[in-house]
Design a protein around this motif. Structure first.
Motif, short mmCIF file in Angstrom:
data_model
loop_
_atom_site.label_atom_id
_atom_site.label_comp_id
_atom_site.label_asym_id
_atom_site.label_seq_id
_atom_site.Cartn_x
_atom_site.Cartn_y
_atom_site.Cartn_z
N ARG A 1 60.29 39.27 47.21
CA ARG A 1 58.94 39.46 46.71
C ARG A 1 58.63 38.38 45.68
NH1 ARG A 1 61.53 43.98 46.27
NH2 ARG A 1 61.43 44.03 43.99
N PRO A 2 57.49 37.70 45.81
CA PRO A 2 57.13 36.71 44.79
C PRO A 2 56.90 37.40 43.45
CG PRO A 2 55.29 37.09 46.27
CD PRO A 2 56.46 37.82 46.85
N ILE A 3 57.05 36.65 42.38
CA ILE A 3 56.94 37.22 41.04
C ILE A 3 55.70 36.67 40.33
CG2 ILE A 3 58.03 37.41 38.77
CD1 ILE A 3 60.74 37.04 40.24
N ALA A 4 54.85 37.57 39.88
CA ALA A 4 53.72 37.19 39.03
C ALA A 4 54.18 37.37 37.59
CB ALA A 4 52.51 38.07 39.31
N TRP A 5 54.34 36.27 36.88
CA TRP A 5 54.73 36.32 35.47
C TRP A 5 53.43 36.27 34.69
CZ3 TRP A 5 58.26 32.11 32.85
CH2 TRP A 5 58.95 32.69 31.78
N VAL A 6 52.96 37.42 34.26
CA VAL A 6 51.59 37.57 33.78
C VAL A 6 51.52 37.47 32.26
CG1 VAL A 6 49.55 39.05 33.74
CG2 VAL A 6 51.04 39.03 35.76
N SER A 7 50.70 36.53 31.79
CA SER A 7 50.45 36.44 30.36
C SER A 7 49.05 36.97 30.06
CB SER A 7 50.61 35.00 29.85
OG SER A 7 49.93 34.06 30.63
N THR A 8 48.98 37.80 29.03
CA THR A 8 47.71 38.39 28.58
C THR A 8 47.66 38.31 27.06
OG1 THR A 8 48.68 40.61 28.49
CG2 THR A 8 47.56 39.99 30.54
N GLN A 9 46.54 38.76 26.52
CA GLN A 9 46.36 38.72 25.07
C GLN A 9 45.50 39.91 24.67
OE1 GLN A 9 45.67 34.72 23.43
NE2 GLN A 9 43.95 35.56 22.30
N PHE B 1 55.43 43.20 42.57
CA PHE B 1 54.52 43.75 43.57
C PHE B 1 53.29 42.86 43.53
CE2 PHE B 1 56.08 48.47 43.67
CZ PHE B 1 57.38 48.02 43.83
N PHE B 2 53.36 41.71 44.21
CA PHE B 2 52.40 40.62 43.99
C PHE B 2 52.22 39.78 45.24
CE2 PHE B 2 52.55 35.97 42.70
CZ PHE B 2 51.19 35.84 42.51
N ASN B 3 50.95 39.37 45.50
CA ASN B 3 50.68 38.43 46.59
C ASN B 3 49.22 37.99 46.56
OD1 ASN B 3 51.16 36.96 49.08
ND2 ASN B 3 52.79 38.44 49.44
N VAL B 4 48.87 37.07 47.49
CA VAL B 4 47.49 36.63 47.69
C VAL B 4 46.78 37.68 48.53
CG1 VAL B 4 45.99 34.86 48.66
CG2 VAL B 4 48.16 34.20 47.61
N MET B 5 45.58 38.09 48.10
CA MET B 5 44.83 39.12 48.80
C MET B 5 43.64 38.57 49.56
SD MET B 5 46.42 42.02 48.09
CE MET B 5 47.97 41.12 48.19
N SER B 6 43.07 37.47 49.09
CA SER B 6 41.85 36.93 49.68
C SER B 6 41.70 35.48 49.25
CB SER B 6 40.64 37.75 49.21
OG SER B 6 39.42 37.15 49.60
N VAL B 7 41.02 34.69 50.06
CA VAL B 7 40.74 33.29 49.70
C VAL B 7 39.28 33.11 49.33
CG1 VAL B 7 40.73 30.91 50.55
CG2 VAL B 7 42.62 32.42 51.13
#
Length: 201
Positions: free
Chosen positions: A24-32, A45-51
């Motif tokens: 599974r690809p990894i989304a390393w998410v930065s927020t603030q 639990f990450f992927n491309v959903m739409s273009v």
């Protein structure tokens, strides 16, 4: 083996699902948050959903405490995030950031990572990441109740940074990228060796 999911404990079902759907690809998410405190956490639990529109899907599971993870709370509050792609040199730093830390802990500092100023959103990206995708919240869908319930964040990509060393011949070079994928348990993988199959005409 055969499994009726209605008869499985949540932990066993989780282990079975993540052991089947891989890598599974990894989304390393930065927020603030609104005070400017940065948060950085990985989600597989990450992927491309739409273009059209360009949407990424990241599912953030609910904790046993029922409290939203800091990443989800920040996304809901600010509507902004950066998805950083994890490569092999960043794997250990990524692992540091997956701990259950208090909301006031800055994982950039904890993991010794530099911040990259974003162009279209407030949260910084991981300066060392080979790819950074600046996003805004498109929609958040919630599923189920209690520990393990999903919150699907649909994030619209607004700006993409790709490091020169992984951009070759007009595309991202997967071998140069060295993207890390998640397997079951504490195991990870690289997207190699790769093979090619021509699509039917």
């Amino acid at each position: 083996m055969e499994f009726n999911v209605q008869q499985l404990e949540r932990t066993n079902l989780y282990q079975l699902l993540v052991g089947c759907i891989l890598p599974r690809p990894i989304a390393w998410v930065s927020t603030q948050d609104m005070k400017g405190v940065c948060n950085l956490a990985p989600f597989s639990f990450f992927n491309v959903m739409s273009v059209t529109p360009p949407l990424l899907g990241i599912s953030i599971l609910k904790q046993a405490s029922e409290r939203d993870k800091d990443t989800l709370a920040n996304i809901r509050l600010t509507g902004e995030l950066v998805v950083n792609i994890v490569n092999l040199p960043l794997a250990e730093a990524m692992n540091v950031t997956c701990g259950a830390y208090a909301p006031d802990v800055d994982e950039f500092e904890l993991a010794g990572l530099a911040r990259a100023t974003s162009v279209t959103v407030k949260p910084p990206g991981v300066a060392e990441a080979p790819v950074r995708l600046e996003c805004t919240l498109h929609q958040c869908l919630s599923f189920g109740h209690g520990s393990g319930a999903g919150n699907l964040v649909l994030a619209e990509v607004k700006y993409i940074h790709v490091a020169d060393e992984v951009w070759r011949d007009g595309a991202v070079d997967d071998l140069a990228l060295q993207a890390v994928g998640k397997l079951g348990g504490d195991r990870y993988s690289l997207a190699e060796p790769a093979f090619s199959l021509a699509r039917p005409v």
